[in-house]
Design an enzyme around this catalytic site. Structure first.
Site, PDB file in Angstrom:
ATOM      1  CG  HIS A 141       3.537   0.311  -3.916  1.00 23.52           C
ATOM      2  ND1 HIS A 141       3.542  -1.018  -3.564  1.00 23.52           N
ATOM      3  CD2 HIS A 141       3.084   0.980  -2.828  1.00 23.52           C
ATOM      4  CE1 HIS A 141       3.123  -1.145  -2.311  1.00 23.52           C
ATOM      5  NE2 HIS A 141       2.841   0.056  -1.842  1.00 23.52           N
ATOM      6  CB  CYS A 255       1.696  -4.261  -3.804  1.00 29.26           C
ATOM      7  SG  CYS A 255       2.192  -3.674  -5.455  1.00 29.26           S
TER       8      CYS A 255
END
Length: 384
Positions: A141, A255
């Site tokens: 992430h 993301c």
């Protein structure tokens, strides 16, 4: 002053999740992605591993739809991501297990002559649940950190799903509705603080640039516009093959893409980035040229194509939530049969449905380098 991003319909994300993977609550500035129910995300990992095995399966079984490719008008590839004039209020049906951006705060206005350090932040997905397990698989992430050297305050900014990854990747098949129902939105989250331990323990926290307060304020205005017009999450990057020069049919919107867009904007505003390697996780589907098959009205409406509607709902049925262990294993077999044996996949993109004639290696998760922006090249592109 900008409002907290993600403040769209208070209380819309507090009830138990209805589908898929969750995001862990943000605590002490941590950008932890994960959740209590992650079966389909783990299933994607399994499918990616299986798809890497030697392939000797037959044709797609959807010859008629493939023949329609020859009749469709030449399209622009990749299909441009659709932007909107404003962000709609989420449907109350869409609930998340973990509240979106619970510690979110307004983006502060900096003094023009403030000096801010910009940090690359990266950590394994679902680290709170699985530790560094997915880090070993390079499933990461991404976020951005800022430190005002004049005030000593730190900030974290990231972009992720309002209703968790499963809801953004697969629809709900509600018995009272003819069409699949999608709970798919993504948004930016800004909050004060950087959880140094979280990012450093199994990931990355590294200085990549230094900017002025003026550039930061300009970036903040751009983020608000980007956030209000780019409203939905897209898990997949769809390409013709793993080759670098192969045609990209659809781009992901996740993301890492938010981080990359922000880096590019900072470079356009004058930021100079350090020369360090930066890698990102990407999830690929591989297919022949996609076929546009219609939107919700043309497929599932009163005058819609009932055969196609049934095919799409049948495809998505194995991805439904709340399965027993036995049901989950049977669903994996059906997914294997649809995607790897019969080689078909229905993609929902820009609120439209596309048929993908899948081909080896079908699905792949990569961790590849995407360099930081070259300020000189961007300046020349902009005509400076």
């Amino acid at each position: 002053m900008l409002r907290r991003f993600g403040d769209y319909g208070s209380g819309a994300w507090k009830a138990p999740i209805r589908h898929g993977v969750g995001m862990r609550p943000r605590t002490r500035g941590g950008g932890r992605e994960g959740g209590g129910q992650a079966p389909w995300a783990l299933a994607l990992l399994w499918l990616a591993v299986v798809a890497d095995l030697p392939s000797a399966w037959g044709g797609s079984g959807f010859r008629q739809q493939q023949q329609q490719q020859q009749q469709q008008q030449r399209r622009q590839w990749p299909v441009p991501y659709r932007r909107f004039e404003f962000r709609p209020k989420p449907d109350p049906y869409c609930q998340a297990q973990y509240t979106f951006c619970p510690t979110g705060s307004p983006i502060p206005v900096m003094k023009d002559d403030d000096i801010l350090e910009v940090f690359r932040l990266q950590a394994p997905v679902w680290e709170f649940k699985y530790g560094d397990l997915l880090g070993h698989l390079n499933i990461m992430h991404d976020a951005i950190g800022f430190r005002n050297t004049m005030t000593g305050k730190n900030y974290t900014m990231e972009w992720y799903e309002l209703f968790q990854l499963g809801n953004c990747t697969f629809p709900h098949l509600r018995p009272e509705m003819n069409a699949p129902f999608w709970c798919n939105q993504g948004a930016a989250c800004f909050f004060e603080g950087i959880d140094d331990f979280h990012w450093k323990q199994n990931g990355t926290l590294v200085l990549i640039a230094t900017i002025s307060g003026k550039i930061f304020n300009q970036m903040a205005n751009w983020v608000k516009q980007d956030n209000e017009t780019g409203i939905y999450y897209e898990t997949w990057t769809v390409q013709a093959s793993p080759q670098k020069e192969s045609t990209t049919w659809f781009e992901s919107y996740d993301c890492s893409k938010f981080v990359l867009r922000t880096y590019k904007k900072l470079a356009e505003l004058g930021a100079k980035f350090k020369k360090i390697e930066t890698n990102y996780t990407r999830i690929f589907l591989y297919s022949g040229e996609p076929t546009y098959v219609g939107n919700e009205t043309s497929i599932f409406g009163p005058a819609g194509n009932k055969t196609l509607a049934t095919a799409i709902k049948t495809f998505y049925y194995p991805f439904r939530p709340h399965l027993s262990a036995k049901e989950f294993l049977l669903s994996l077999v059906k997914i294997f049969d649809s995607v790897l044996i019969h080689r078909h996949f229905y993609l929902f993109y820009n609120f439209e449905y596309w048929f993908l004639p899948m081909k080896p290696p079908f699905i792949k998760i990569t961790y590849e380098e995407i360099p930081l922006p070259n300020n000189t090249l961007i300046s020349k592109t902009l005509g400076h």
